[in-house]
Design a protein around this motif. Sequence first.
Motif, PDB file in Angstrom:
ATOM      1  N   VAL A   1     -54.551  19.878 -51.960  1.00  0.00           N
ATOM      2  CA  VAL A   1     -55.879  20.030 -52.576  1.00  0.00           C
ATOM      3  C   VAL A   1     -55.744  20.052 -54.091  1.00  0.00           C
ATOM      4  CG1 VAL A   1     -57.849  21.601 -52.880  1.00  0.00           C
ATOM      5  CG2 VAL A   1     -56.919  21.193 -50.581  1.00  0.00           C
ATOM      6  N   LEU A   2     -54.794  20.829 -54.586  1.00  0.00           N
ATOM      7  CA  LEU A   2     -54.606  20.940 -56.041  1.00  0.00           C
ATOM      8  C   LEU A   2     -54.126  19.627 -56.650  1.00  0.00           C
ATOM      9  CD1 LEU A   2     -53.017  24.505 -56.151  1.00  0.00           C
ATOM     10  CD2 LEU A   2     -55.338  23.852 -56.840  1.00  0.00           C
ATOM     11  N   ARG A   3     -53.301  18.880 -55.920  1.00  0.00           N
ATOM     12  CA  ARG A   3     -52.862  17.559 -56.406  1.00  0.00           C
ATOM     13  C   ARG A   3     -54.023  16.580 -56.413  1.00  0.00           C
ATOM     14  NH1 ARG A   3     -48.711  17.958 -52.858  1.00  0.00           N
ATOM     15  NH2 ARG A   3     -49.646  16.340 -51.572  1.00  0.00           N
ATOM     16  N   ARG A   4     -54.793  16.571 -55.327  1.00  0.00           N
ATOM     17  CA  ARG A   4     -55.917  15.639 -55.197  1.00  0.00           C
ATOM     18  C   ARG A   4     -56.944  15.830 -56.315  1.00  0.00           C
ATOM     19  NH1 ARG A   4     -56.409  16.364 -50.117  1.00  0.00           N
ATOM     20  NH2 ARG A   4     -57.935  18.025 -50.175  1.00  0.00           N
ATOM     21  N   THR A   5     -57.110  17.066 -56.757  1.00  0.00           N
ATOM     22  CA  THR A   5     -58.059  17.351 -57.842  1.00  0.00           C
ATOM     23  C   THR A   5     -57.398  17.312 -59.212  1.00  0.00           C
ATOM     24  OG1 THR A   5     -57.716  19.723 -57.528  1.00  0.00           O
ATOM     25  CG2 THR A   5     -59.584  18.716 -56.361  1.00  0.00           C
TER      26      THR A   5
ATOM     27  N   LEU B   1     -61.050  26.149 -56.752  1.00  0.00           N
ATOM     28  CA  LEU B   1     -60.357  27.409 -57.004  1.00  0.00           C
ATOM     29  C   LEU B   1     -60.699  28.475 -55.966  1.00  0.00           C
ATOM     30  CD1 LEU B   1     -60.754  27.688 -60.878  1.00  0.00           C
ATOM     31  CD2 LEU B   1     -58.871  26.695 -59.573  1.00  0.00           C
ATOM     32  N   GLY B   2     -61.569  28.168 -55.035  1.00  0.00           N
ATOM     33  CA  GLY B   2     -62.104  29.149 -54.103  1.00  0.00           C
ATOM     34  C   GLY B   2     -61.219  29.507 -52.927  1.00  0.00           C
ATOM     35  N   HIS B   3     -59.929  29.530 -53.088  1.00  0.00           N
ATOM     36  CA  HIS B   3     -59.024  29.952 -52.012  1.00  0.00           C
ATOM     37  C   HIS B   3     -57.931  30.823 -52.627  1.00  0.00           C
ATOM     38  CE1 HIS B   3     -56.085  29.817 -48.790  1.00  0.00           C
ATOM     39  NE2 HIS B   3     -57.043  29.373 -48.000  1.00  0.00           N
ATOM     40  N   PRO B   4     -57.673  31.987 -52.048  1.00  0.00           N
ATOM     41  CA  PRO B   4     -56.668  32.898 -52.630  1.00  0.00           C
ATOM     42  C   PRO B   4     -55.289  32.266 -52.814  1.00  0.00           C
ATOM     43  CG  PRO B   4     -57.908  34.004 -50.912  1.00  0.00           C
ATOM     44  CD  PRO B   4     -58.317  32.557 -50.873  1.00  0.00           C
ATOM     45  N   ALA B   5     -54.858  31.448 -51.870  1.00  0.00           N
ATOM     46  CA  ALA B   5     -53.535  30.825 -52.005  1.00  0.00           C
ATOM     47  C   ALA B   5     -53.507  29.863 -53.182  1.00  0.00           C
ATOM     48  CB  ALA B   5     -53.146  30.092 -50.715  1.00  0.00           C
ATOM     49  N   ARG B   6     -54.585  29.123 -53.397  1.00  0.00           N
ATOM     50  CA  ARG B   6     -54.609  28.192 -54.536  1.00  0.00           C
ATOM     51  C   ARG B   6     -54.592  28.952 -55.857  1.00  0.00           C
ATOM     52  NH1 ARG B   6     -58.020  24.910 -50.868  1.00  0.00           N
ATOM     53  NH2 ARG B   6     -59.916  25.718 -51.799  1.00  0.00           N
ATOM     54  N   ILE B   7     -55.303  30.071 -55.917  1.00  0.00           N
ATOM     55  CA  ILE B   7     -55.273  30.892 -57.137  1.00  0.00           C
ATOM     56  C   ILE B   7     -53.859  31.399 -57.381  1.00  0.00           C
ATOM     57  CG2 ILE B   7     -56.054  33.073 -58.182  1.00  0.00           C
ATOM     58  CD1 ILE B   7     -58.180  30.932 -58.267  1.00  0.00           C
ATOM     59  N   ARG B   8     -53.206  31.879 -56.334  1.00  0.00           N
ATOM     60  CA  ARG B   8     -51.842  32.396 -56.496  1.00  0.00           C
ATOM     61  C   ARG B   8     -50.885  31.303 -56.935  1.00  0.00           C
ATOM     62  NH1 ARG B   8     -48.960  35.613 -58.755  1.00  0.00           N
ATOM     63  NH2 ARG B   8     -47.087  36.308 -57.728  1.00  0.00           N
ATOM     64  N   ILE B   9     -51.014  30.113 -56.371  1.00  0.00           N
ATOM     65  CA  ILE B   9     -50.184  28.981 -56.782  1.00  0.00           C
ATOM     66  C   ILE B   9     -50.386  28.714 -58.274  1.00  0.00           C
ATOM     67  CG2 ILE B   9     -49.893  26.473 -56.589  1.00  0.00           C
ATOM     68  CD1 ILE B   9     -50.645  26.861 -53.558  1.00  0.00           C
ATOM     69  N   LEU B  10     -51.622  28.674 -58.698  1.00  0.00           N
ATOM     70  CA  LEU B  10     -51.917  28.395 -60.112  1.00  0.00           C
ATOM     71  C   LEU B  10     -51.396  29.504 -61.016  1.00  0.00           C
ATOM     72  CD1 LEU B  10     -55.497  26.916 -59.656  1.00  0.00           C
ATOM     73  CD2 LEU B  10     -53.412  25.661 -60.274  1.00  0.00           C
ATOM     74  N   GLU B  11     -51.488  30.754 -60.562  1.00  0.00           N
ATOM     75  CA  GLU B  11     -50.935  31.862 -61.356  1.00  0.00           C
ATOM     76  C   GLU B  11     -49.432  31.678 -61.552  1.00  0.00           C
ATOM     77  OE1 GLU B  11     -53.874  35.587 -60.173  1.00  0.00           O
ATOM     78  OE2 GLU B  11     -52.041  35.271 -59.011  1.00  0.00           O
TER      79      GLU B  11
ATOM     80  N   PHE C   1     -65.098  22.010 -59.484  1.00  0.00           N
ATOM     81  CA  PHE C   1     -63.876  22.619 -60.007  1.00  0.00           C
ATOM     82  C   PHE C   1     -63.729  24.046 -59.478  1.00  0.00           C
ATOM     83  CE2 PHE C   1     -62.117  25.321 -63.442  1.00  0.00           C
ATOM     84  CZ  PHE C   1     -60.838  24.799 -63.528  1.00  0.00           C
ATOM     85  N   PHE C   2     -64.797  24.853 -59.551  1.00  0.00           N
ATOM     86  CA  PHE C   2     -64.719  26.231 -59.082  1.00  0.00           C
ATOM     87  C   PHE C   2     -64.602  26.311 -57.565  1.00  0.00           C
ATOM     88  CE2 PHE C   2     -66.384  27.222 -63.367  1.00  0.00           C
ATOM     89  CZ  PHE C   2     -65.371  28.085 -63.753  1.00  0.00           C
ATOM     90  N   ARG C   3     -65.164  25.355 -56.835  1.00  0.00           N
ATOM     91  CA  ARG C   3     -64.956  25.313 -55.381  1.00  0.00           C
ATOM     92  C   ARG C   3     -63.474  25.097 -55.066  1.00  0.00           C
ATOM     93  NH1 ARG C   3     -70.139  23.195 -55.088  1.00  0.00           N
ATOM     94  NH2 ARG C   3     -69.490  21.052 -55.430  1.00  0.00           N
TER      95      ARG C   3
END
Length: 114
Positions: free
Chosen positions: A55-59, A16-26, A12-14
Amino acid sequence: MSVPLYQAKAEFFRTLGHPARIRILELLSERDHAVHELLDEIAIEASNLSQQLAVLRRTSLVVSSRRDGEVVYSLRAPEMRDLLLAARRILSGLAAAQVDLEPELTPPGRQTRA
């Protein structure tokens, strides 16, 4: 065979390990966004955004739907907002601790000018 919880957390934390994915989630923690809105807010190429969303959809962290001819993304688990806020508080606390420690980093015998 089930995966131990600590391994699932690590994966799960892996994710989240990309700045763009964090920004999308924010952004999605504030409200649902169409793809073009995400592109307006995140300074990346459309193809890179597409990869990060995949990646976010797949997880299963985000889900997509069609609304008025647009693909709209939303968080699957609203608790993600709490996690992102907790991370902000932790990082703020760590940053404050670093500022408090800086004077101790001055080598012995040297004075800093005020």
